[in-house]
Scaffold this motif. Sequence first.
Motif, PDB file in Angstrom:
ATOM      1  N   GLN A   1      42.548  42.444  32.217  1.00  0.00           N
ATOM      2  CA  GLN A   1      41.197  42.329  32.196  1.00  0.00           C
ATOM      3  C   GLN A   1      40.306  43.662  31.713  1.00  0.00           C
ATOM      4  N   ASP A   2      38.996  43.362  31.158  1.00  0.00           N
ATOM      5  CA  ASP A   2      38.374  44.494  30.470  1.00  0.00           C
ATOM      6  C   ASP A   2      36.853  44.023  30.896  1.00  0.00           C
TER       7      ASP A   2
ATOM      8  N   ARG B   1      42.269  37.908  30.631  1.00  0.00           N
ATOM      9  CA  ARG B   1      43.095  37.259  29.825  1.00  0.00           C
ATOM     10  C   ARG B   1      44.482  36.744  30.779  1.00  0.00           C
ATOM     11  N   ALA B   2      44.575  35.560  31.132  1.00  0.00           N
ATOM     12  CA  ALA B   2      45.718  35.204  31.801  1.00  0.00           C
ATOM     13  C   ALA B   2      46.896  34.589  31.101  1.00  0.00           C
TER      14      ALA B   2
ATOM     15  N   ALA C   1      38.873  34.040  30.215  1.00  0.00           N
ATOM     16  CA  ALA C   1      38.158  33.264  31.217  1.00  0.00           C
ATOM     17  C   ALA C   1      36.937  34.596  31.501  1.00  0.00           C
ATOM     18  N   ARG C   2      35.767  34.429  31.931  1.00  0.00           N
ATOM     19  CA  ARG C   2      35.178  35.299  32.442  1.00  0.00           C
ATOM     20  C   ARG C   2      35.362  36.041  33.820  1.00  0.00           C
ATOM     21  N   TYR C   3      35.962  35.099  34.791  1.00  0.00           N
ATOM     22  CA  TYR C   3      36.195  35.579  35.933  1.00  0.00           C
ATOM     23  C   TYR C   3      37.511  34.824  36.374  1.00  0.00           C
ATOM     24  N   LEU C   4      38.330  35.220  37.257  1.00  0.00           N
ATOM     25  CA  LEU C   4      39.438  34.460  37.748  1.00  0.00           C
ATOM     26  C   LEU C   4      39.634  34.433  39.089  1.00  0.00           C
TER      27      LEU C   4
ATOM     28  N   ARG D   1      37.255  41.685  37.761  1.00  0.00           N
ATOM     29  CA  ARG D   1      36.736  40.362  37.422  1.00  0.00           C
ATOM     30  C   ARG D   1      37.854  39.198  38.387  1.00  0.00           C
ATOM     31  N   VAL D   2      38.573  39.691  39.010  1.00  0.00           N
ATOM     32  CA  VAL D   2      39.660  38.800  39.771  1.00  0.00           C
ATOM     33  C   VAL D   2      39.345  38.835  41.109  1.00  0.00           C
ATOM     34  N   PHE D   3      39.244  37.658  42.003  1.00  0.00           N
ATOM     35  CA  PHE D   3      38.908  37.418  43.350  1.00  0.00           C
ATOM     36  C   PHE D   3      40.165  36.667  43.891  1.00  0.00           C
TER      37      PHE D   3
END
Length: 356
Positions: free
Chosen positions: A124-125, A130-131, A141-144, A269-271
């Motif tokens: 992520q940045d 990027r998954a 994705a904007r968020y994961l 950006r990952v939850f």
Amino acid sequence: MTDVLIVGSGPTGLTLACELALGGASVRVIEERTAPHRESRGKGLWPSSLEVLEGLGVAEPLRAVGSSEVVLRKYFDGAHVNDTPMPGSGLLIGQWQIQEALRDRLAGLGVRVEYGSRLAGIAQDAAGVRAELADGTVIGARYLAGCDGGRSTTRKLLGIPFEGSGEEEPAMVIGDVRAPGLSRDFWHQWFTSEGGGILLCPMPGTDTFQLQAPPEQDERGGLLPPSLESFQRLFDRHARMPGIRLADATWLSAWRVNVRMATRIREGRVFLAGDAAHVHPIAGGLGMNTGIQDAAALSRTLAAALAGRAGQEVLDAYEAERLPVAAEVLADTSRRYERVMAAVRTPGRGTEAGLD
């Protein structure tokens, strides 16, 4: 680039996907399994969860199948002791049925679960995530959101500690079975003076029961894995109803006591949500329900971020709200579990002790 990539298609991930899609966000849901399961698993919805599902338009179909009136029939040393009606505010229904209703709702919103998709890497940045999947596919994705259970790949890839304690040996075997001849009007709970017992709960909309019991031991004291044959021996020992023969075990599993929580539930950006963020004893039926509440809270955070209000305080709101809740649920369910284990030594007491 999709707005939100959701990893995992259990009740948590599907609730989150429906919430976001209803709000106009673009969503993808990936699932390591190759097809949906039909296992009862978590089998109760509390009013707070029903309220969330009401907003998604799936509560009524579930109420049409599930049961809000559950009577616990308690036995001790084979003898019927009493019946305990449970409050009718919740809903008894299999987890697979909840997931099916949510998948149908999501499909109506133009989103289908992508089965056979295993997450293998996360980068992520400031622009997004990027998954990378096991087959080499990369999804932007904007968020994961990692909603992929207690063994969460998302959590492990992020290197987030899962702190707490757990037992190596299973405390319970569990499964879905048929029990021809056994009344489906009651959740049967047999306990014995020498310890142990077996529970058979009729699952609405099916001809099966969910079975729960301590594992059977071999002659050396080792624990035997769940099997239909072992279920029958446990039933014969505790229920003492020779006319009942269990059949068609469609789900066989073992449950271990684990009380663990992620040290943080956001990494950029990952939850994390649901069992990926916290696992705890089953007493009180709070696991799936807590995950659904996580999903509702995370949807609010992500909706605000996607609307352009993505300041640090907005992204921090989810963790600030749900991490203390998770900590309390871990403590609460541990206390409930201890109460149940103590209560069932008394004739006429059963799992309702976990609701006291």
